[in-house]
Design a protein around this motif. Sequence first.
Motif, PDB file in Angstrom:
ATOM      1  N   PRO A  49       0.835  -1.205   0.000  1.00 49.50           N
ATOM      2  CA  PRO A  49       0.000   0.000   0.000  1.00 49.50           C
ATOM      3  C   PRO A  49       0.867   1.251   0.000  1.00 49.50           C
ATOM      4  O   PRO A  49       1.955   1.266   0.574  1.00 49.50           O
ATOM      5  N   ASN A  50       0.377   2.299  -0.630  1.00 50.82           N
ATOM      6  CA  ASN A  50       1.140   3.538  -0.666  1.00 50.82           C
ATOM      7  C   ASN A  50       1.018   4.285   0.658  1.00 50.82           C
ATOM      8  O   ASN A  50       0.325   3.859   1.584  1.00 50.82           O
ATOM      9  N   ARG A  51       1.716   5.392   0.779  1.00 52.96           N
ATOM     10  CA  ARG A  51       1.788   6.123   2.051  1.00 52.96           C
ATOM     11  C   ARG A  51       0.402   6.577   2.511  1.00 52.96           C
ATOM     12  O   ARG A  51       0.073   6.474   3.700  1.00 52.96           O
ATOM     13  N   GLU A  52      -0.406   7.065   1.598  1.00 52.68           N
ATOM     14  CA  GLU A  52      -1.741   7.548   1.966  1.00 52.68           C
ATOM     15  C   GLU A  52      -2.586   6.412   2.546  1.00 52.68           C
ATOM     16  O   GLU A  52      -3.287   6.593   3.541  1.00 52.68           O
ATOM     17  N   THR A  53      -2.510   5.242   1.944  1.00 49.38           N
ATOM     18  CA  THR A  53      -3.277   4.094   2.427  1.00 49.38           C
ATOM     19  C   THR A  53      -2.776   3.636   3.791  1.00 49.38           C
ATOM     20  O   THR A  53      -3.570   3.308   4.677  1.00 49.38           O
ATOM     21  N   ARG A  54      -1.450   3.614   3.966  1.00 47.18           N
ATOM     22  CA  ARG A  54      -0.895   3.220   5.265  1.00 47.18           C
ATOM     23  C   ARG A  54      -1.317   4.190   6.361  1.00 47.18           C
ATOM     24  O   ARG A  54      -1.684   3.793   7.462  1.00 47.18           O
ATOM     25  N   ALA A  57      -4.989   3.626   7.249  1.00 42.36           N
ATOM     26  CA  ALA A  57      -5.158   2.415   8.050  1.00 42.36           C
ATOM     27  C   ALA A  57      -4.707   2.655   9.490  1.00 42.36           C
ATOM     28  O   ALA A  57      -5.352   2.186  10.435  1.00 42.36           O
ATOM     29  N   ALA A  58      -3.635   3.415   9.659  1.00 38.40           N
ATOM     30  CA  ALA A  58      -3.158   3.727  11.012  1.00 38.40           C
ATOM     31  C   ALA A  58      -4.175   4.592  11.755  1.00 38.40           C
ATOM     32  O   ALA A  58      -4.430   4.380  12.947  1.00 38.40           O
TER      33      ALA A  58
END
Length: 65
Positions: A49-54, A57-58
């Motif tokens: 997953p890219n940074r935005e998705t990570r 999720a966080a």
Amino acid sequence: MTGPSSTPQGEHTPAPGVTWSTELISLGEVVVDSDDGESPFGWRDLPKPNRETRRAAARAARRKK
């Protein structure tokens, strides 16, 4: 700078030869054998997953606590 127009503008007519003439042809049913763990798209593993998705999720994980 001017604001949006209250009268809608119509679509312009494209130049001759610019548009594509497409025809959908059915090739029947495609059966994908995914017994070896490969996805139907040919991937062995899911892409990271890219940074935005990570980050999303966080955030969702922090809200659940």
